[in-house]
Design an enzyme around this catalytic site. Sequence first.
Site, PDB file in Angstrom:
ATOM      1  N   CYS A 169      -1.351   3.139  12.128  1.00 45.50           N
ATOM      2  CA  CYS A 169      -2.655   4.325  12.856  1.00 45.50           C
ATOM      3  C   CYS A 169      -3.196   4.110  13.469  1.00 45.50           C
ATOM      4  O   CYS A 169      -4.430   4.635  13.288  1.00 45.50           O
ATOM      5  CB  CYS A 169      -2.731   5.284  11.404  1.00 45.50           C
ATOM      6  SG  CYS A 169      -3.764   3.872  10.077  1.00 45.50           S
ATOM      7  N   GLY A 223       1.022   5.135  -1.414  1.00 42.27           N
ATOM      8  CA  GLY A 223       2.068   5.072  -1.858  1.00 42.27           C
ATOM      9  C   GLY A 223       3.144   6.181  -1.301  1.00 42.27           C
ATOM     10  O   GLY A 223       3.791   6.126  -1.251  1.00 42.27           O
ATOM     11  N   ARG A 278      -5.892  -1.682  -5.812  1.00 44.77           N
ATOM     12  CA  ARG A 278      -4.509  -0.789  -5.000  1.00 44.77           C
ATOM     13  C   ARG A 278      -3.507  -0.451  -5.896  1.00 44.77           C
ATOM     14  O   ARG A 278      -3.104   0.573  -5.569  1.00 44.77           O
ATOM     15  CB  ARG A 278      -4.987  -0.893  -3.398  1.00 44.77           C
ATOM     16  CG  ARG A 278      -6.271  -0.561  -3.317  1.00 44.77           C
ATOM     17  CD  ARG A 278      -6.194  -1.424  -1.115  1.00 44.77           C
ATOM     18  NE  ARG A 278      -5.085  -0.803  -1.039  1.00 44.77           N
ATOM     19  CZ  ARG A 278      -4.799   0.521  -0.009  1.00 44.77           C
ATOM     20  NH1 ARG A 278      -5.787   1.468   0.200  1.00 44.77           N
ATOM     21  NH2 ARG A 278      -4.008   0.378   0.721  1.00 44.77           N
ATOM     22  N   GLU A 321       1.520  -4.423  -3.389  1.00 46.92           N
ATOM     23  CA  GLU A 321      -0.241  -4.468  -2.714  1.00 46.92           C
ATOM     24  C   GLU A 321      -0.474  -5.162  -3.134  1.00 46.92           C
ATOM     25  O   GLU A 321      -0.977  -5.116  -4.580  1.00 46.92           O
ATOM     26  CB  GLU A 321      -0.366  -3.056  -2.874  1.00 46.92           C
ATOM     27  CG  GLU A 321      -1.609  -2.570  -2.671  1.00 46.92           C
ATOM     28  CD  GLU A 321      -2.166  -3.002  -1.413  1.00 46.92           C
ATOM     29  OE1 GLU A 321      -3.360  -3.551  -1.117  1.00 46.92           O
ATOM     30  OE2 GLU A 321      -0.992  -2.303  -0.641  1.00 46.92           O
ATOM     31  N   ALA A 351       1.602  -1.457   0.576  1.00 45.39           N
ATOM     32  CA  ALA A 351       2.214  -0.229  -0.070  1.00 45.39           C
ATOM     33  C   ALA A 351       1.504   0.977  -0.431  1.00 45.39           C
ATOM     34  O   ALA A 351       1.845   2.141  -0.284  1.00 45.39           O
ATOM     35  CB  ALA A 351       3.331   0.117  -1.083  1.00 45.39           C
ATOM     36  N   ALA A 352       0.391   1.010  -0.965  1.00 48.49           N
ATOM     37  CA  ALA A 352      -0.704   1.407  -0.965  1.00 48.49           C
ATOM     38  C   ALA A 352      -0.854   2.703  -0.640  1.00 48.49           C
ATOM     39  O   ALA A 352      -1.177   2.028   1.446  1.00 48.49           O
ATOM     40  CB  ALA A 352      -2.025   1.031  -1.527  1.00 48.49           C
ATOM     41  N   LYS A 384       4.589   6.438   2.258  1.00 49.01           N
ATOM     42  CA  LYS A 384       5.514   5.491   2.523  1.00 49.01           C
ATOM     43  C   LYS A 384       6.738   5.410   1.170  1.00 49.01           C
ATOM     44  O   LYS A 384       7.623   5.561   1.242  1.00 49.01           O
ATOM     45  CB  LYS A 384       5.477   4.573   3.531  1.00 49.01           C
ATOM     46  CG  LYS A 384       5.058   4.954   4.519  1.00 49.01           C
ATOM     47  CD  LYS A 384       4.427   4.018   5.913  1.00 49.01           C
ATOM     48  CE  LYS A 384       3.863   4.685   7.045  1.00 49.01           C
ATOM     49  NZ  LYS A 384       2.973   5.252   6.655  1.00 49.01           N
TER      50      LYS A 384
END
Length: 459
Positions: A239, A121, A146, A141, A118-119, A123
């Site tokens: 990404c 944050g 992080r 995370e 998640a980091a 999303k």
Amino acid sequence: MTEERLPAAYTGSMREMLGQEADAFLASYTAPRTQGLRFNRLKSSSGTGRVAVLNTISLFGLEPVPWCPDGYYYTEPARPGKHPYHAAGLYYIQEPSAMSAAELLAPRPGEIVLDLAAAPGGKTTHIAALMEGKGLLISNEIHPERAKILAENVERMGVPHALVTSATPGELASRFPLVFDKIMLDAPCSGEGMFRKDPDAIREWSLEHVAMCAARQWDILQDAYSMLKPGGSLAYSTCTFNRQENEEIISRVTDTYPDMELITQKRLWPHLEKGEGHYVALLRKQMPSEGDIQPSRRASGGGRGKNGHRTQSAARDALQQFHAWSAAELPGFPIQGIPLLFGDSLYLLPEAFNDRLHTGLLDGLRIPRAGLHIAHLKKNRIEPAHALAMALEPEQAVRSYNMTLTGPEVRAWFRGESLSVPVDLHGWTLVTVEGLPVGWGKASTGQLKNHLPKGLRIM
């Protein structure tokens, strides 16, 4: 950035993948990187918040992101990350393409949701806003530093229903089998979509690195599968652009797990859309026949938790103290949740945790944020937590003090200075900027002592 600065093996693979489109794709690396922000529905849906949104759109010349109703583009020299509205949690600075993932997952209020990697944050806070602060969001995370940043962003955005953990996917899978309605996996990847803004991503890229990332993604996906309940949905995003980390990994999921159905997959290309690029796939775990359904496990717990939280009886006593304080100071704040006490810090774990889970499942986990941090217990007195301020509406507090954007007080406040206030203002006071909370002050004899955490002060 010119094509010559990109790894030859990368440009060769993209030319093979894209054919005639490759020239346009590679030319996109010479364009400025795309920047965006996403408004936070937990703040922007109130009357004050809506006014602040309109002010922000006008101030920074924002333009809408087509795939995210709350998303907007901005261009330099705009610096929205330096504005008091950012400190107030009105918006999150987020690359526009990345906003597509949570929109596709479409979490709903009341669900139990996991953000597995998640980091920092982006999303997680998007998911929290779409859930309207209702239900349970576990944001994980693995890297402790992080995870701390993740917890800070969850706090800034006023998220009341998120539990931040710092665990391996395997640790979570052993505790939460068949639990989650929705899972977000923004997988660690080779970062080909980061090349325009991060030179380190270019230096780290290699075909071997891509293969390593794909292997790691597969390991994480197996744990994610075990935690997704039948009928639940999983959004997988990266990404990066290569097929090995995207379509091929998703094909491996559906080939290995026949009950996982690919609903849709989406690519955003930087030469076709305004953004750095993103890949998202949405999968759903089909419902098994009635005889095959396995119940999720409930663990028992008690005493002092192995992660340091104190007994439930101690937490309930602390909550009673907070009840007495809030009855006088925050009559409009609904106290809902399971109390957890870590040292002198009192948290409210979302009530949804008890729907399918038990607090014993938290034993042994690293937990940077155990729900909403509401108070510190200081020698039998209550000191309200900064996170509580960020989750409040001004009308829920007996006392509030508002600063205007154009006044000198705002800069003084964020430097950690005390403010001059009317002498009849006395006690804990919710401090706001144009009606948006930014922290606590304690008023006495015409001075408002600044209780903004030192790590948030701008000197």
